[in-house]
Design a protein around this motif. Structure first.
Motif, short mmCIF file in Angstrom:
data_model
loop_
_atom_site.label_atom_id
_atom_site.label_comp_id
_atom_site.label_asym_id
_atom_site.label_seq_id
_atom_site.Cartn_x
_atom_site.Cartn_y
_atom_site.Cartn_z
N ALA A 23 0.85 -1.20 0.00
CA ALA A 23 0.00 0.00 0.00
C ALA A 23 0.88 1.24 0.00
O ALA A 23 2.05 1.20 0.37
CB ALA A 23 -0.90 0.00 1.23
N ALA A 24 0.28 2.35 -0.43
CA ALA A 24 0.99 3.64 -0.43
C ALA A 24 -0.01 4.75 -0.19
O ALA A 24 -1.19 4.62 -0.49
CB ALA A 24 1.70 3.84 -1.77
N GLY A 25 0.49 5.86 0.34
CA GLY A 25 -0.35 7.03 0.55
C GLY A 25 0.51 8.19 1.03
O GLY A 25 1.47 7.99 1.76
N GLY A 26 0.16 9.39 0.61
CA GLY A 26 0.98 10.53 1.01
C GLY A 26 2.41 10.34 0.55
O GLY A 26 2.66 10.08 -0.62
N ASN A 27 3.34 10.40 1.46
CA ASN A 27 4.77 10.26 1.16
C ASN A 27 5.37 8.99 1.72
O ASN A 27 6.56 8.93 1.98
CB ASN A 27 5.53 11.46 1.71
CG ASN A 27 5.11 12.75 1.03
OD1 ASN A 27 4.93 12.78 -0.17
ND2 ASN A 27 4.94 13.79 1.81
#
Length: 85
Positions: A23-27
């Motif tokens: 998963a990824a999000g923002g920085n």
């Protein structure tokens, strides 16, 4: 990963294998290994960058993972929800 270069082509994250979810999000980004360990990288607390994936300081078996802009949430093997950040 492991440097500050922008990559124009996909490249493998050599220090990770046998990933169950990512998963990824923002920085920041993270993944859960097949042994249910949580690894994170990207922007750390206080503006500190984590350039290579590091095992997160959690003592539960992580099942699912999601990121917000400055936090992440995950569920453990019992179905309990956790938040950090």
């Amino acid at each position: 990963l492991g440097d500050t270069l922008n990559a124009s082509q996909p490249r493998p994250i050599e220090s990770l294998s046998r990933i169950q979810t990512i998963a990824a999000g923002g920085n920041q980004s993270g993944c859960v290994s097949d042994s249910n360990q949580l690894f994170i990288w990207g922007s750390g607390g206080g503006g500190k960058a984590i350039l290579t994936p590091a095992r997160a300081p959690v003592d539960v078996k992580v099942e699912k993972l999601a990121f917000g802009s400055d936090f992440y949430v995950f569920s453990d093997s019992t179905g309990k929800a956790w938040v950090l950040g």
